[in-house]
Design a protein around this motif. Structure first.
Motif, PDB file in Angstrom:
ATOM      1  N   ARG A 166      10.789   6.954  -0.918  1.00  0.00           N
ATOM      2  CA  ARG A 166       9.949   7.729   0.001  1.00  0.00           C
ATOM      3  C   ARG A 166      10.833   8.548   0.927  1.00  0.00           C
ATOM      4  NH1 ARG A 166       8.638   6.125   5.737  1.00  0.00           N
ATOM      5  NH2 ARG A 166       7.243   7.789   6.395  1.00  0.00           N
ATOM      6  N   GLN A 167      11.870   7.936   1.452  1.00  0.00           N
ATOM      7  CA  GLN A 167      12.707   8.619   2.429  1.00  0.00           C
ATOM      8  C   GLN A 167      13.646   9.621   1.765  1.00  0.00           C
ATOM      9  OE1 GLN A 167      14.664   6.218   5.367  1.00  0.00           O
ATOM     10  NE2 GLN A 167      12.908   4.874   5.677  1.00  0.00           N
ATOM     11  N   ARG A 204       6.834   4.440  12.648  1.00  0.00           N
ATOM     12  CA  ARG A 204       5.988   3.278  12.357  1.00  0.00           C
ATOM     13  C   ARG A 204       5.856   2.435  13.608  1.00  0.00           C
ATOM     14  NH1 ARG A 204       7.742   0.542   7.172  1.00  0.00           N
ATOM     15  NH2 ARG A 204       6.818   2.473   6.469  1.00  0.00           N
ATOM     16  N   ALA A 254      -1.368   6.920   8.720  1.00  0.00           N
ATOM     17  CA  ALA A 254      -2.051   5.928   7.887  1.00  0.00           C
ATOM     18  C   ALA A 254      -2.103   4.606   8.629  1.00  0.00           C
ATOM     19  CB  ALA A 254      -1.317   5.732   6.564  1.00  0.00           C
ATOM     20  N   ARG A 311      -4.902   6.378  -1.539  1.00  0.00           N
ATOM     21  CA  ARG A 311      -4.488   5.001  -1.232  1.00  0.00           C
ATOM     22  C   ARG A 311      -4.397   4.166  -2.504  1.00  0.00           C
ATOM     23  NH1 ARG A 311      -7.980   1.186   2.632  1.00  0.00           N
ATOM     24  NH2 ARG A 311      -6.487  -0.470   3.055  1.00  0.00           N
ATOM     25  N   ILE A 356       0.195   5.131   0.745  1.00  0.00           N
ATOM     26  CA  ILE A 356      -0.906   5.872   1.358  1.00  0.00           C
ATOM     27  C   ILE A 356      -0.459   7.292   1.701  1.00  0.00           C
ATOM     28  CG2 ILE A 356      -2.683   5.764   3.158  1.00  0.00           C
ATOM     29  CD1 ILE A 356      -1.674   2.896   3.788  1.00  0.00           C
ATOM     30  N   GLY A 357      -1.321   8.244   1.462  1.00  0.00           N
ATOM     31  CA  GLY A 357      -1.032   9.612   1.877  1.00  0.00           C
ATOM     32  C   GLY A 357      -1.436  10.625   0.825  1.00  0.00           C
ATOM     33  N   SER A 390       1.641   4.251  10.467  1.00  0.00           N
ATOM     34  CA  SER A 390       2.818   5.039  10.093  1.00  0.00           C
ATOM     35  C   SER A 390       2.453   6.505  10.029  1.00  0.00           C
ATOM     36  CB  SER A 390       3.350   4.616   8.712  1.00  0.00           C
ATOM     37  OG  SER A 390       3.881   3.331   8.740  1.00  0.00           O
ATOM     38  N   LEU A 436      -0.988  -1.862  11.478  1.00  0.00           N
ATOM     39  CA  LEU A 436       0.255  -1.142  11.197  1.00  0.00           C
ATOM     40  C   LEU A 436      -0.096   0.336  11.099  1.00  0.00           C
ATOM     41  CD1 LEU A 436       3.207  -1.880  10.618  1.00  0.00           C
ATOM     42  CD2 LEU A 436       2.625  -2.005   8.201  1.00  0.00           C
ATOM     43  N   TRP A 487      -5.645   6.642   4.919  1.00  0.00           N
ATOM     44  CA  TRP A 487      -5.039   7.884   5.387  1.00  0.00           C
ATOM     45  C   TRP A 487      -5.973   8.641   6.318  1.00  0.00           C
ATOM     46  CZ3 TRP A 487      -0.475   9.862   5.844  1.00  0.00           C
ATOM     47  CH2 TRP A 487      -0.319  11.225   6.097  1.00  0.00           C
ATOM     48  N   GLU A 545      10.330   2.307  -0.209  1.00  0.00           N
ATOM     49  CA  GLU A 545      10.682   2.966   1.053  1.00  0.00           C
ATOM     50  C   GLU A 545      11.897   3.866   0.859  1.00  0.00           C
ATOM     51  OE1 GLU A 545       8.870   2.834   3.870  1.00  0.00           O
ATOM     52  OE2 GLU A 545      10.262   4.286   4.754  1.00  0.00           O
ATOM     53  N   ARG A 577       8.165  12.593   3.980  1.00  0.00           N
ATOM     54  CA  ARG A 577       7.761  11.350   4.659  1.00  0.00           C
ATOM     55  C   ARG A 577       6.480  11.504   5.452  1.00  0.00           C
ATOM     56  NH1 ARG A 577      12.743  10.119   8.085  1.00  0.00           N
ATOM     57  NH2 ARG A 577      13.546  12.081   7.284  1.00  0.00           N
ATOM     58  N   SER A 578       6.127  12.729   5.759  1.00  0.00           N
ATOM     59  CA  SER A 578       4.904  12.910   6.544  1.00  0.00           C
ATOM     60  C   SER A 578       3.664  12.885   5.649  1.00  0.00           C
ATOM     61  CB  SER A 578       4.961  14.244   7.300  1.00  0.00           C
ATOM     62  OG  SER A 578       4.910  15.324   6.380  1.00  0.00           O
ATOM     63  N   ARG A 579       3.880  12.751   4.329  1.00  0.00           N
ATOM     64  CA  ARG A 579       2.738  12.805   3.420  1.00  0.00           C
ATOM     65  C   ARG A 579       2.598  11.543   2.557  1.00  0.00           C
ATOM     66  NH1 ARG A 579       0.344  17.617   2.611  1.00  0.00           N
ATOM     67  NH2 ARG A 579      -0.040  17.219   0.389  1.00  0.00           N
ATOM     68  N   GLU A 602       0.848  -1.205   0.000  1.00  0.00           N
ATOM     69  CA  GLU A 602       0.000   0.000   0.000  1.00  0.00           C
ATOM     70  C   GLU A 602       0.875   1.244   0.000  1.00  0.00           C
ATOM     71  OE1 GLU A 602      -3.085  -0.052   2.910  1.00  0.00           O
ATOM     72  OE2 GLU A 602      -3.660  -2.111   2.472  1.00  0.00           O
ATOM     73  N   VAL A 637       3.297   7.115   3.029  1.00  0.00           N
ATOM     74  CA  VAL A 637       3.860   5.978   3.755  1.00  0.00           C
ATOM     75  C   VAL A 637       3.694   4.711   2.920  1.00  0.00           C
ATOM     76  CG1 VAL A 637       3.320   7.026   5.980  1.00  0.00           C
ATOM     77  CG2 VAL A 637       1.786   5.306   5.018  1.00  0.00           C
ATOM     78  N   ILE A 638       4.529   3.739   3.218  1.00  0.00           N
ATOM     79  CA  ILE A 638       4.522   2.463   2.482  1.00  0.00           C
ATOM     80  C   ILE A 638       4.220   1.351   3.484  1.00  0.00           C
ATOM     81  CG2 ILE A 638       5.865   0.964   0.954  1.00  0.00           C
ATOM     82  CD1 ILE A 638       5.581   3.841  -0.074  1.00  0.00           C
ATOM     83  N   HIS A 639       3.198   0.576   3.242  1.00  0.00           N
ATOM     84  CA  HIS A 639       2.857  -0.565   4.095  1.00  0.00           C
ATOM     85  C   HIS A 639       2.793  -1.820   3.239  1.00  0.00           C
ATOM     86  CE1 HIS A 639       0.643   1.837   7.506  1.00  0.00           C
ATOM     87  NE2 HIS A 639       1.948   1.966   7.546  1.00  0.00           N
ATOM     88  N   ASP A 640       3.656  -2.791   3.527  1.00  0.00           N
ATOM     89  CA  ASP A 640       3.586  -4.067   2.816  1.00  0.00           C
ATOM     90  C   ASP A 640       2.568  -4.971   3.511  1.00  0.00           C
ATOM     91  OD1 ASP A 640       6.007  -6.729   1.994  1.00  0.00           O
ATOM     92  OD2 ASP A 640       3.905  -6.458   1.494  1.00  0.00           O
ATOM     93  N   THR A 641       1.427  -5.130   2.887  1.00  0.00           N
ATOM     94  CA  THR A 641       0.373  -5.974   3.478  1.00  0.00           C
ATOM     95  C   THR A 641       0.201  -7.279   2.710  1.00  0.00           C
ATOM     96  OG1 THR A 641      -1.377  -4.959   2.156  1.00  0.00           O
ATOM     97  CG2 THR A 641      -0.871  -3.931   4.283  1.00  0.00           C
ATOM     98  N   SER A 676      -3.015   0.286   8.263  1.00  0.00           N
ATOM     99  CA  SER A 676      -3.300  -0.889   7.443  1.00  0.00           C
ATOM    100  C   SER A 676      -3.481  -2.072   8.371  1.00  0.00           C
ATOM    101  CB  SER A 676      -2.152  -1.189   6.483  1.00  0.00           C
ATOM    102  OG  SER A 676      -1.974  -0.180   5.535  1.00  0.00           O
ATOM    103  N   ASP A 677      -4.412  -2.913   8.039  1.00  0.00           N
ATOM    104  CA  ASP A 677      -4.637  -4.120   8.833  1.00  0.00           C
ATOM    105  C   ASP A 677      -3.530  -5.123   8.542  1.00  0.00           C
ATOM    106  OD1 ASP A 677      -6.756  -6.988   8.650  1.00  0.00           O
ATOM    107  OD2 ASP A 677      -5.932  -6.063  10.449  1.00  0.00           O
ATOM    108  N   LEU A 678      -2.997  -5.713   9.612  1.00  0.00           N
ATOM    109  CA  LEU A 678      -1.962  -6.734   9.435  1.00  0.00           C
ATOM    110  C   LEU A 678      -2.282  -7.960  10.299  1.00  0.00           C
ATOM    111  CD1 LEU A 678       0.453  -6.586   7.558  1.00  0.00           C
ATOM    112  CD2 LEU A 678       1.872  -5.938   9.489  1.00  0.00           C
TER     113      LEU A 678
END
Lengths: 937, 140
Positions: free
Chosen positions: A686-687, B41, B60, A665, A616-617, B17, B15, B54, A683, A692-694, A614, A696-700, B62-64
């Motif tokens: 992103r960094q 995070r 943000a 998203r 997101i931001g 962040s 999760l 978001w 990531e 970074r406050s706008r 994901e 984010v990366i989530h590996d789901t 996310s379900d984990l």
């Protein structure tokens, strides 16, 4: 005659008699022996043959300094290159000497020594050059090395490495190390004490001494008890092999039962090096003959194992310590003559003959020592020569820690110089050899080291004088290096191979550079030393591997529904780091049946490893626009778009579908094999480039199972199971998303296709997937649904010309090679890899992905090269990347990367593979349904 | 590996962040009770009570829940086992609860007399096999 057993030897348990074989000969032994002590006791003099000249060699030492006594253990616990001085004797061991064929005693290659003048150091730079060095190279390489590996053997069993911290690590459990460990432990510190020997105690295991009124060994036993009570961790048979950054020291602890030595990663606030010193050899002709040994070793074997190494013994020494050896052997019944090379005998009464001030000119004998001749011309009959040329402090770990050595002219040794933070060196390792100075105030009664002298090898000395026993390097080789102007210590090492064998110059380095110093008119410190590198002594690779072998090496990830697939008869293979069904059924014939049935009805495929990362931001859209080659910010919520992600070099790194869930998203549905790589890539950018406050990366990815339903009847099936979602084409067109429900759980329904047929990917929480999968199978029976494995999927996507990254692309493939030029030509603004696409060098390596139609009945071989003959030479113009027999087209299909392929449609090309040639016609990549009608069928 | 384990109902985990202080303020979750895994995070144990995606306050979610399996380790041999799996101190891993254990990334949850390892579910069979191999060895 040579070695023999006395009635003494505290280390032996004589109630337990054992035996092993050495070169096929049975050797009796006792529990507590080492292999070396047992062989010496049995009278075995020749225990190996030297590396180059195949000269007979016997034991020199009693510990890790031993250069000659190396053997291969065969059988169930096969280990090559074992140091016999450290190896406990055990019942049934089968040992083979190294370099001796058929045995060390009778070596058919011994004749090579007669040609030694033609094979000096570095002969391979000058000889065997014509007509071609490569004609001789295989034979010469076959003669190199020491032990032989038995490829059929099991190998080491695994041992997990151990990570630990402590306040103080003490390396070396001799008198200095034991005392230091006690001091630190009594101060309340957590202490680890390690020693390479079977028993702790160092020189106190064999040197006569009294400490605080106790015999040395009793003092050691009392210290061990006290240290144990203080909570000190004592590790015997554990070598500190390397010093690394941030105070890390590597230890290798020997393990029983054929397991590899266990590696300890020890991070200590302070490390104390009490590693002792190594006895030096003396330079005289034929000083490599079996029977020439270290004086300290002679005492060690006698005191600890009750083995007298000879009956007529000459002891030659430059210091006082060898007097203990002479006295002990005399008391055991040997005839002893001591040569005190300092010019006068040590004070006191001595029951053996002493000759002062006379050096040994040569050892005499053909296969072992028979006599020595002194510089005066006197001949002394002897079967053993025990030498002590002084001591070299063991400073290796200090140097590995970047410590700078300083030369001490008084001791004629390199000692630790400036302190290294976190490291302290004590005892003999800093040149303190007298026990009374190591243990001050403890009433020590022991032989004094006394004054010492040094006998370095001299230029133009008569005869062959060995410096490096393992690599057969003599003083004449050093003189040769000097004549050839290779006078730096680094050149000396590499030209002569001095110090390059597995003893790493413990005995040879200092005399070698002392000789070079004299030849070049420099001092020893001016000549300097080479760099000390780990490991201090060899550590098997299996130790570094630890448990990472077999199924624990690069472990595959497992599907949430693996158990269900196994019940359904899946055969599993690894795909991109996951264990996945290749097909369902007893044989590979299932692949074609699955591929055909899926196109005709409906196929069910577990696509759970597909990436679901994901983004997101509020800056997510801007972010994906940069990451992807294609414009993605224009994607509307509820829609999907296929795109490429490039490397900074402009090559296609990954492809996949981007799904937009809402304004802020996205889901990056990357290839299953690239999830970790894509996660890191996202990531990192992103960094490095974004706020970074706008974003984010989530590996789901792991959170969801993704179940693919594909084929003309796929929508019918989904409607039958009821997902509470509108599935008509107007509500859910191709490349769109909707949300459904199954038994109260949300299901993300994405209409994307990797088969070219109408296709849906259902993503549901992984722990709720089983119910949905079973419902699909159950309801699927009405539609002749088939379970689809990975192999059938590969055929279906190949029929459509859909790529697999890393199979149909390589590290050079650009998006325009895959026919996607639009973004390169039209996009404004920056994206990952854009700059490189404009580089001429990148453009020049173009190869187009094309279809290849075999002109024969058989599929083309994957990897076959498209070849052309240019100026009489065959040149590759590309290669086959994918090839299958298509059950839906009833003919072979293939894809390939071919230079200029897109401009060569219809052309017949020649392919070359493993000596065979076949023909194929260049065709469009899509072999089935080029209009794409099946997507809405 | 018992077949039933792979489809076991998982505890809720989320999760988060971004601005973690804002998340704590809005959700009511005390940051002292989350597992910090990066500067910005955290892994929240339990349902955060907020929708995924978001949030304008600057974070943000996310379900984990189903993506991780949790293995509880306890007993007198814990220190010895930990020494073979990681260089980190399991009971006090430091500011980040993400460590490498047996060669894979895990999130560590120190408990009273135990340690919970949150492992990606795809790695569960591997780490189970690893435990079995280590437990067969003699103690260090």
């Amino acid at each position: 005659m040579s070695g023999w057993r006395t009635g003494a030897g505290w280390a032996l348990d004589r109630s337990e008699s054992l035996s092993f074989t050495f070169d096929g000969k049975t050797v009796p032994t006792f529990k507590g022996d080492t292999v070396a002590s047992a062989l010496l006791a049995s009278g075995q003099r020749i225990v190996g043959r030297s590396f180059k000249y195949h000269r007979p060699r016997g034991f020199w030492g009693a510990g890790s300094e031993e250069p000659n006594g190396i053997a291969d253990i065969h059988g169930a616990q096969h280990r090559p290159n074992v140091q016999m001085t450290l190896e406990p004797a055990a019942q049934g061991l089968r040992l083979r000497s190294i370099n001796g064929h058929p045995t060390a005693e009778h070596d058919r290659m011994a004749f090579l020594d007669r040609f030694s003048r033609f094979i000096p150091a570095a002969f391979y730079y000058k000889t065997f050059m014509r007509p071609d060095w490569h004609l001789f190279e295989p034979r010469i390489r076959a003669m190199a090395g020491l032990g032989r590996l038995d490829l059929a053997a099991q190998g080491f069993g695994p041992s997990a490495s151990v990570n630990t911290t402590c306040d103080v690590l003490v390396v070396g459990a001799g008198p200095a190390g034991l005392a230091a460990a006690k001091t630190e432990a009594k101060a309340g510190r957590k202490v680890i004490l390690c020693d390479e020997g079977m028993h702790v105690g160092g020189s106190l295991l064999y040197r006569p001494a009294r400490i605080d009124g106790q015999e040395a060994r009793d003092w050691v036993a009392a210290m061990v008890a006290e240290l144990t009570a203080l909570g000190v961790r004592i590790l015997a048979r554990t070598t500190a092999f390397g010093r690394y950054d941030h105070g890390l020291t590597g230890l290798a602890e020997a393990q029983p039962g054929g397991a590899a030595p266990r590696i300890w990663h020890v991070r200590a606030a302070e490390t104390i090096l009490a590693a002792g010193a190594i006895e030096r050899h003396l330079p005289f002709a034929n000083n490599d003959l079996p029977g020439v040994m270290s004086a300290e070793a002679g005492l060690h074997y006698l005191a600890r194992f009750g083995v007298a190494v000879g009956r007529r013994v000459v002891v030659a020494t430059t210091n006082g310590t060898a007097y203990d050896t002479a006295r002990a052997l005399h008391e055991a019944g040997a005839e002893v003559t001591l040569l005190d090379l300092r010019g006068r005998a040590a004070a006191g009464q001595h029951p053996f003959r002493i000759i002062a001030g006379q050096t040994i000119e040569t050892a005499l004998g053909r296969r072992q020592v028979e006599a020595v001749r002194l510089a005066s011309g006197e001949r002394i009959e002897a079967d053993t020569v025990l030498v002590s040329g002084g001591h070299t402090p063991t400073v290796h770990l200090y140097s590995q820690a970047q410590g700078k050595l300083r030369w001490d002219e008084g001791l004629r040794a390199f000692l630790p110089g400036d302190p290294v933070p976190g490291l302290r060196v004590i005892g003999a390792a800093v040149g303190i050899y007298d026990l009374s100075r190591i243990l001050p105030g403890q009433g020590v009664v022991a032989t004094a080291y006394g004054s010492s002298t040094a006998l370095w090898p001299k230029p133009r000395a008569k005869g062959r004088i060995w410096l490096d026993m393992q690599n057969d390097v003599t003083t004449k080789d050093v003189e040769l290096a000097h004549r050839e102007n290779l006078t730096s210590v680094e050149h000396l090492k590499r030209y002569t191979t001095l110090g390059m064998a597995n003893d790493q110059g413990r005995m040879s380095n200092l005399p070698g550079l002392a000789l070079m110093a004299e030849l070049t008119g420099r001092s020893i410190p001016e000549t300097g030393t080479t760099t000390y590198r780990p490991p201090f002594s060899p550590v098997p690779l299996a130790s570094f591997a630890g448990l990472r072998g077999g199924e624990l090496m690069n472990p595959v990830r497992r599907l949430p529904l693996e158990a269900e697939h196994r019940v359904d008869g899946a055969l599993f293979r690894e795909y991109g780091g996951w264990l996945r069904p290749a097909w369902f059924g007893p044989d590979e014939g299932a692949v074609m049946r699955e591929a055909k049935a899926a196109r005709q009805g409906v196929g069910l495929f577990d696509g759970s490893p597909l990436g679901k990362i994901e983004v997101i931001g509020p800056d997510a859209a801007k972010f994906v626009d940069f990451i992807y080659y294609n414009t993605m910010s224009t994607l509307k919520p509820g829609r999907c778009r296929y795109g490429f992600v490039l490397t900074e070099g402009g090559a296609v790194y990954d492809d996949g579908v981007l799904v937009r869930l809402d304004e802020n998203r996205f889901i990056v549905s990357c290839s299953s094999s690239h999830v970790q790589g894509m996660g890191l890539l996202l990531e990192e950018w992103r960094q490095d480039k974004f706020d970074r406050s706008r974003v984010v990366i989530h590996d789901t990815t792991a959170n969801y199972a993704t179940l693919t339903v594909t084929g003309p009847k796929s929508r019918d099936l989904l409607q039958a199971i009821g997902l509470e979602a509108a599935l008509d084409d107007a509500s859910l067109p191709h490349m769109a998303l909707t949300l459904g429900q199954f038994q109260g759980d949300e299901v993300r329904i994405t209409r994307v296709s990797f088969t070219g047929d109408r296709s849906y990917e259902l993503s549901i929480r992984a722990d709720r997937a089983l119910g949905l999968w079973r419902r699909l199978k159950e309801a699927g029976r009405a539609f002749d649904a088939v379970l689809l494995g990975g192999e059938a999927l590969m055929i279906l996507r190949a029929e459509k010309g859909y790529i697999v990254i890393g199979k149909d692309t390589d590290g050079r493939t650009r998006p325009m090679d895959l026919g996607v030029k639009g973004p390169f030509e039209k996009r404004k603004g920056d994206y990952l890899g854009r700059r490189s696409l404009h580089l001429p060098a990148v453009a020049d390596q173009a190869r187009d992905l094309v279809g290849l139609e075999s002109l024969g009945a058989e599929p083309l071989p994957v990897g076959a090269h498209v070849v052309e003959t240019v100026a009489g030479k065959r040149r590759s113009r590309g290669f086959v990347t994918t090839s299958h027999m298509s059950p839906n087209l009833n003919r072979p299909i293939a894809l390939g990367l071919v230079e200029g392929g897109s401009a060569r449609m219809g052309e017949v090309v020649t392919l070359h593979h493993l000596g065979q040639e076949v023909q194929a016609r260049i065709a469009p990549v899509c072999a089935l349904d080029p209009e794409g009608r099946l997507l809405d069928a | 590996m018992p077949e039933s384990e792979l489809n076991h109902e998982s505890p809720e985990r989320t999760l988060v962040s971004g601005d973690l202080a804002a998340f704590s303020r809005i959700s009511g979750v005390d940051l002292a009770n989350v597992l910090r895994i990066a500067r910005d995070r955290a892994l929240v144990l339990g349902n955060a009570g907020l929708a995924p995606g978001w949030h304008d306050a600057g974070f943000a979610l996310s379900d984990l829940s189903a993506g991780l399996a949790v293995i509880d380790l306890s007993g007198t041999g814990l220190a010895d086992l930990a020494a073979r799996g990681t260089t980190a101190d399991l009971m006090g891993p430091g500011p980040s609860r993400t460590i490498s254990f047996a060669g894979i990334p895990v999130v560590v949850e120190p408990k009273d007399d135990a340690v919970g390892l949150h492992v990606e579910r795809g790695h569960l069979a591997y780490i189970w096999t690893w435990f079995a191999a280590v437990l067969r060895e003699p103690s260090a």
